[in-house]
Scaffold this active site. Sequence first.
Site, PDB file in Angstrom:
ATOM      1  N   GLU A   1      71.668  68.612  43.294  1.00  0.00           N
ATOM      2  CA  GLU A   1      71.792  68.089  44.668  1.00  0.00           C
ATOM      3  C   GLU A   1      71.914  66.577  44.544  1.00  0.00           C
ATOM      4  O   GLU A   1      70.928  65.884  44.330  1.00  0.00           O
ATOM      5  CB  GLU A   1      70.551  68.463  45.496  1.00  0.00           C
ATOM      6  CG  GLU A   1      70.382  69.958  45.744  1.00  0.00           C
ATOM      7  CD  GLU A   1      71.286  70.475  46.854  1.00  0.00           C
ATOM      8  OE1 GLU A   1      71.982  69.685  47.513  1.00  0.00           O
ATOM      9  OE2 GLU A   1      71.301  71.705  47.050  1.00  0.00           O
TER      10      GLU A   1
ATOM     11  N   CYS B   1      70.276  61.222  51.305  1.00  0.00           N
ATOM     12  CA  CYS B   1      71.539  61.573  50.645  1.00  0.00           C
ATOM     13  C   CYS B   1      72.668  61.797  51.660  1.00  0.00           C
ATOM     14  O   CYS B   1      73.833  61.752  51.294  1.00  0.00           O
ATOM     15  CB  CYS B   1      71.336  62.807  49.780  1.00  0.00           C
ATOM     16  SG  CYS B   1      70.435  64.079  50.649  1.00  0.00           S
TER      17      CYS B   1
END
Length: 484
Positions: free
Chosen positions: A256, A291
């Site tokens: 991720e 993110c």
Amino acid sequence: MVIQERVRFGEARLFIGGRWVEGGTPIPVRDKYTGEVIGIVPEARREDVEAAVAAAQEGAKAMAALPAWRRAEILRRAAELIREQKEDFARLIAAEAGKALKWARAEVERAIWTFTIASEEARRISGEVIPLDAVPAGEGYFGFYIRRPVGVVAAITPFNFPLNLVAHKVAPALAAGNAVVLKPASATPLTSVKLCQVLEAAGIPAGGINLIFGPGGTVGEWLAAHPVVGKVSFTGSRAVGDRLTRVVGIKKLTLELGNATPVVVAEDVTDLGWVARRLAVGAFYNSGQVCISVQRIYGTRRVYEPLVETFAKAAQEMVVGDPLDERVDVGPLIDEREAMRVEGWVQEAVSGGAQVVTGGRREGPVMWPTVLIRARPEMRVVREEVFGPVASVLEAADFEEALAAANATEYGLQVAVFTRDINRVLRAIQGLNFGGIIINDTPTFRADHMPYGGVKGSGLGREGVRYAMEEMTHVHMVVIRPAP
Ligand code: NAP
């Protein structure tokens, strides 16, 4: 009183095989706003990593032997215990990550849901019957597959969500009957200590969860490359993700990674003030260290100027300061070096012709919400992941050009489009190459049970409890035919 007493955590130990044990060199953990030492954790030595993996190997047998209802109960109890200590968790996150208390509380609330969902999914994990007679060779055979835990999951986590991104690995791993060795970010290890205490109190078998600390380049790599580990689940930067693809060997891997998150605002939007406020939260909360933080906002010609104005106003309304102050929206970055890097990227953009509409100011580790215009596609503030409170508003000739610009990136985690036009919605869904496409809200939207993860440089695999569980299990196919 607005700011309560500051957090003091004390000295932690490694958690291996159900015991809190001593490790190597002490590492100080600091309050990210004041710089004070608030806790100490021991660095794991090579033998500690070996011991943690060996304990997890035993723990994996105990976890796999637990019936689903027992795993579900442990996870449900963990969720309850986090809820009981919600404020302590939130204040610890605010201190060690510098996250504004209101967002730290929101993170804890999400982690409670992540554990709750994992508790429910633990009861639902199952296989599927395969109609083998779909081909002539399968006639007369009966087939199904089951899912079995991979065994030992290595969880390597970043600093920006020290509880919920740990929960996104630990909870599904345990729900699926695995054991975990957790190596949290060196900047934020204390929340993981508290989480392991919760799991211990919730009744996890010895070795089910093991906790080690230390630099990613040594401790993280020893763990990820260990042959007994069946799955590496990593959340962090693209550079480290890229390196892990070369060191883990033959095992399951979820990555991720980052994003340079785009947003497209079409000229048909009616409430620009609302859009701007949603985008300001998405760009600046947690100081942009998310993110899927809003980074590139493409406004089509007719909407561009008012968009710049309303977005800059929303940025100016964000309260900057001490994360333990109830009113604050934007606290410090993780350290002063990071804040200086972000400031440097802004200055580099300005010297290349970009203009600061608001912000640009830095004091120590704190960077004020910054809005840029006239940034160019080749500038780092547009092309690379800023991971700081900086967003650029960019003008596009029309909707198609805005979609193309949003897509013109090496990343592909999430994207957002604001429009009331169904045809534009359909074109966006068909044209955008991202793991998540959000229509009419900030691209930072995430519900913890939805599939979440990226394409291209944003990574491999999906999280979101059930999807993580699928990646933390192996499919075992069973074929049966009548005995002759
Ligand atoms: P990072 O520097 O990549 O660190 C992440 C974790 O990896 C830390 O525990 C780190 O340990 C460890 N690590 C570092 N080098 C390693 C190596 N060679 N082998 C194994 N482990 C290693 O990332 P970060 O600065 O903490 O987090 C920011 C990044 O995470 C951003 O790029 C952000 O976009 C990304 N992120 C992605 C998601 C998502 O869901 N896609 C969510 C959040 C954040 P140390 O702390 O000791 O260095």
